[in-house]
Design a protein around this motif. Sequence first.
Motif, short mmCIF file in Angstrom:
data_model
loop_
_atom_site.label_atom_id
_atom_site.label_comp_id
_atom_site.label_asym_id
_atom_site.label_seq_id
_atom_site.Cartn_x
_atom_site.Cartn_y
_atom_site.Cartn_z
N PHE A 37 66.63 -68.80 82.79
CA PHE A 37 65.48 -69.61 83.26
C PHE A 37 64.31 -69.55 82.29
N VAL A 38 64.20 -68.45 81.57
CA VAL A 38 63.17 -68.37 80.52
C VAL A 38 63.52 -69.37 79.42
N LEU A 39 64.78 -69.41 79.08
CA LEU A 39 65.24 -70.32 78.04
C LEU A 39 65.03 -71.78 78.47
N ARG A 40 65.34 -72.06 79.73
CA ARG A 40 65.16 -73.41 80.24
C ARG A 40 63.68 -73.81 80.12
N ALA A 41 62.80 -72.90 80.49
CA ALA A 41 61.37 -73.21 80.43
C ALA A 41 60.93 -73.44 78.98
N ASP A 42 61.45 -72.64 78.06
CA ASP A 42 61.04 -72.79 76.66
C ASP A 42 61.53 -74.11 76.08
N ILE A 43 62.78 -74.45 76.34
CA ILE A 43 63.31 -75.70 75.79
C ILE A 43 62.55 -76.88 76.39
N SER A 44 62.25 -76.80 77.68
CA SER A 44 61.52 -77.89 78.33
C SER A 44 60.13 -78.05 77.70
N ARG A 45 59.46 -76.95 77.43
CA ARG A 45 58.13 -77.01 76.82
C ARG A 45 58.21 -77.53 75.38
N ILE A 46 59.15 -77.00 74.62
CA ILE A 46 59.24 -77.37 73.20
C ILE A 46 59.56 -78.85 73.03
N GLY A 87 59.14 -81.14 75.47
CA GLY A 87 58.32 -81.97 76.33
C GLY A 87 59.16 -82.72 77.37
N MET A 88 60.07 -82.03 77.99
CA MET A 88 60.93 -82.68 78.99
C MET A 88 60.92 -81.85 80.27
N PRO A 89 61.21 -82.50 81.42
CA PRO A 89 61.20 -81.76 82.68
C PRO A 89 62.25 -80.65 82.69
N VAL A 90 61.95 -79.54 83.36
CA VAL A 90 62.92 -78.43 83.38
C VAL A 90 64.26 -78.87 83.95
N ASN A 91 64.22 -79.82 84.87
CA ASN A 91 65.48 -80.24 85.47
C ASN A 91 66.36 -81.06 84.52
N ASP A 92 65.81 -81.41 83.38
CA ASP A 92 66.63 -82.07 82.36
C ASP A 92 67.26 -81.08 81.40
N TYR A 108 64.72 -63.62 75.88
CA TYR A 108 63.76 -64.63 75.41
C TYR A 108 64.44 -65.60 74.43
N CYS A 109 63.66 -66.65 74.14
CA CYS A 109 64.19 -67.75 73.34
C CYS A 109 64.33 -67.34 71.86
N LYS A 110 65.42 -67.75 71.20
CA LYS A 110 65.59 -67.48 69.77
C LYS A 110 65.97 -68.78 69.05
N MET A 111 67.26 -68.94 68.72
CA MET A 111 67.67 -70.13 67.95
C MET A 111 68.14 -71.26 68.86
N GLU A 112 68.02 -71.10 70.18
CA GLU A 112 68.55 -72.12 71.09
C GLU A 112 67.85 -73.47 70.96
N PRO A 113 66.51 -73.51 70.84
CA PRO A 113 65.87 -74.82 70.67
C PRO A 113 66.31 -75.51 69.37
N LEU A 114 66.54 -74.72 68.33
CA LEU A 114 67.02 -75.31 67.08
C LEU A 114 68.38 -75.96 67.30
N LEU A 115 69.23 -75.28 68.05
CA LEU A 115 70.55 -75.85 68.32
C LEU A 115 70.42 -77.15 69.13
N ALA A 116 69.51 -77.17 70.08
CA ALA A 116 69.31 -78.39 70.87
C ALA A 116 68.90 -79.54 69.93
N LEU A 117 68.08 -79.21 68.98
CA LEU A 117 67.64 -80.23 68.02
C LEU A 117 68.82 -80.69 67.15
N MET A 118 69.65 -79.75 66.73
CA MET A 118 70.82 -80.09 65.92
C MET A 118 71.75 -81.02 66.70
N ALA A 119 71.97 -80.69 67.98
CA ALA A 119 72.88 -81.51 68.79
C ALA A 119 72.29 -82.89 69.02
N ARG A 120 70.97 -82.96 69.15
CA ARG A 120 70.35 -84.27 69.38
C ARG A 120 70.49 -85.15 68.14
N LYS A 121 70.25 -84.54 66.98
CA LYS A 121 70.33 -85.32 65.76
C LYS A 121 71.77 -85.73 65.45
#
Lengths: 766, 158
Positions: A230-239, A241-246, A263-276
């Motif tokens: 849930f910490v990770l979910r909150a961090d990705i949502s903040r980074i 700018g999307m709702p936590v439920n997404d 706590y959050c580490k390389m997970e937001p980077l991976l989300a960015l990689m998958a998006r691109k």
Amino acid sequence: MSAVASTSHEGFAEFRKKVTGGGVYAFDICVDRMLHGKLLRSPHAHARIRSIDLRAALQIPGVVSIITGEDLRDLPDPYYGVGLRDQPVIAMDRVRYAGDVVAAVTAVDEQTAFRATQAIMVDYEPLPALMSVAAALAPGAPLIFEEPTRGGSPVLGAGSGFRIDPAPNVLYEYSFAYGDADHWLGAADQVFTDTFDISRINHYHLEPYVNVAWWSGSRVEMWSCNQDPFVLRADISRIFGMPVNDVRIHTPLIGGGFGGKSYCKMEPLLALMARKAGAPVRLALSMDESLLTLVKHPASLTLTTGLDAHGRLLARRARIDLDGGAYCDASTLVAIKTGFRIGGPYAWKAIDSCARVIRTTTVPSGSFRGFGGTQASWASERQMDMIARRRGEYPLALRRRNLLKVGQPFAPNDSGMDCDLAAGLDQLVAQMPPAARKSGRGMGFAIGIKDAGGTGNHAQAQVRLNQRGDVMVSAAAVDIGQGGPAAMCAIATQALGRPFGSATYAAVDTEHTPPDNGTHVSCATTITGLAVEAAALDARAQLLAFGAARLGCAAADLELEGWSLRHGAELHPLEPMIRSYYGGVGWEFAGRGSFKEPYNPATPMGARNVSWMPCWSGAEVEVDGETGQVAVLRLVVGADAGRALDLGACHGQIEGAAAQAFAQAMFEELRYQGESPANATPLTYRVPRAADMPAAFSSFVAEHGLGAGPGGLKGIGEAGMVGIAAAIANAIEDACGASLTRIPFTPERVLEALDAQSSNICAASK
Amino acid sequence: MTIPVSLVINGKTQAFDVGAHHVVADVLRERFGLTGCKVGCDQGVCGACTVLVDGAPVTGCATFMFAVDGREVTTIEGLGLDGALSPVQQAFLAAGAFQCGFCTAGMILSVTALLLRDRDPDEATIRQWLAGNICRCTGYNAIVEAVRRAARQVAEAS
Ligand code: FES
Ligand code: FES
């Protein structure tokens, strides 16, 4: 940490999977069309990135996309860190340690991604490296960050203070005081000042960091090894700018973490990689990269301790410098906890402590089992022995005279001690048979302590009870090896009066699982356990209300007996009763429960500490005066589980932590040579193997029954980490007089200390 | 370049082509779905990827697939019969000789090989034998206890 009902290892399906190869970890997750990521890391400790040329890399067949700092532009808040957020999702214009991530390649397979990382041309402008606290604090040292740090301090309360960016290259400063330390140190009969150092170690969790992510439309889904979904979910949502439920996080089994996966580490980077890339991507770091991701804070602690003429502790002043490395990560919290815990398990008239986090161009320091308690207990318990020896008294006598009593608060307005510290010490001593006095042999003790359960933590849980009496427990405590799910199932079935084997722990998935603050700070058994217990009692109440309505009586007249309701002399089997009313596939009584430790500004941490985790440690050593070699002959370590759900699991937690502490004390260390780590590879970074452990190594589990959790239980997962180093150093001094103040206790340091001792003796005899 | 190999995996003969650079752990995991074989360090250091080749432990991450051509490979999935646990698996479960479980398959296979060679190993032998398998979670006491239990069980059964 947790513990589980006895016999559970054989009865618990998840455990069985771990011996048959059937357990699923994030490492095993494989989805259709999955691509693979590899990271390019900086070879420089400190440099400006002038430009990055991706052309050659992008031309390699199979390369799909590459992320660099440029890609962070459209993210609303591309930084992370606990409280203070200074770590960019990927390096932007600057790298701040050798290992900082500069580019992230996505390709059809790992080999191709790796080849592409090697084809990326980065033009660096090297900047002066700041490899130590001293270098970072030197007048005129270049700034590792030029801008003020984003974010704010974690919650604090009375007696605590903080400053953000208080001085150049100082990230954060925490202060904690009560009583009048100046007065009491002035009034003291004896005052001692000593400085202690502790080294840098890595978690070396066997499962590397691994995550798999993909997007569908505006939603991202991730299988993660992170221990705080849930910490990770909150961090990705903040980074992003999307709702936590997404943001949907799945947490399967975790192959070890010890704080490294909190706590959050390389997970937001991976989300960015998958998006691109527009496809699922798996990013599995190598163990080499794990060694470059996070370490435990190296620290230097100077303690000034005053005692009265009767040997009672009066006041302590502590000045603590923690090497935070390049980025904040959890440094704020570690500074708070180190500064707060510096008094150890003793009663004081005054404490005046200040812990600063200094930035250096090294691997970021963060959460590691013990979390500041390791550093504080090392210095405090080592100094206790040194003081006792200088006073000419037995170290245990000094400790016993000053120990906190049951119920006595650790600090003003904080919770009382929830165990009998003296009784634990007696239990320890009883397991350390006095060896025949032999030259070169000695014995040492220590009582490490750490609070457990975090600050103002909360958890929610659901317990579903079906028509057959089967139980489904749903909570966010993840299985990182501590047996958390089994403990939750034990707590639920105990509250329901159902057999342990009737319970299943639901998969952790933020879309369905009731939230908590993360599986760390040894909070699962207590905090999540209380929520699970409440949920189970709710389900039970619903069941009894149903029975009462069917039988036309009051719920209070009913008792659950096996899977039947007893009403006076009658016994009504439940399954037919439920089926005859609901029909179909049956019914679930879904109980909800929660727990929240309320914030309380009158307490130093901003909330009462939920429980206390002492670590009674004893060591017997033999020192070779010629070579400085230390052999630990016996190591005994005990902790208080309050009430043990599964003794075996408790021993396992205590011994596992103690093994890590033992290795740190004796040899384990991530060393730097110049601007890069000298031994950041699995082969050269030495962790203990089976034959490295002390010849006699045992643990004991105290059950003082005073924990805040269900039935008096409490967490013990970190306990074993916090007393061992001091006990071994105290034993070394007992054995040969060598007074060690730096970890690890290498033969060179022992010889040095022996030399210092003999010159002291010479000086004294002149 | 691909190389044809034929070997026995968990009792079943398999013939297929592999790349010259393919290592045992990757092939077992990716081609045969034998994901009980875990990769920790990927450098032949930690032993998490241990499998048995003709009864001897090898690190799957550091052994080329072509090197096991014609041999017999056993993974954690190949222990025990028809859903029953092998004595070593049973002993690990009973002794609680694991926490996160990431080292466990390798440990169990390594211990299986030890007990094939020495049916009554003493503590020093056990600890030396386990030199190839790192466990970061347990502190090893429970693992040593599991080996003793397994040895007793094997002795009783024979
Ligand atoms: S993964 Fe093969 S030895 Fe570590
Ligand atoms: S159980 Fe986690 S590494 Fe051994």
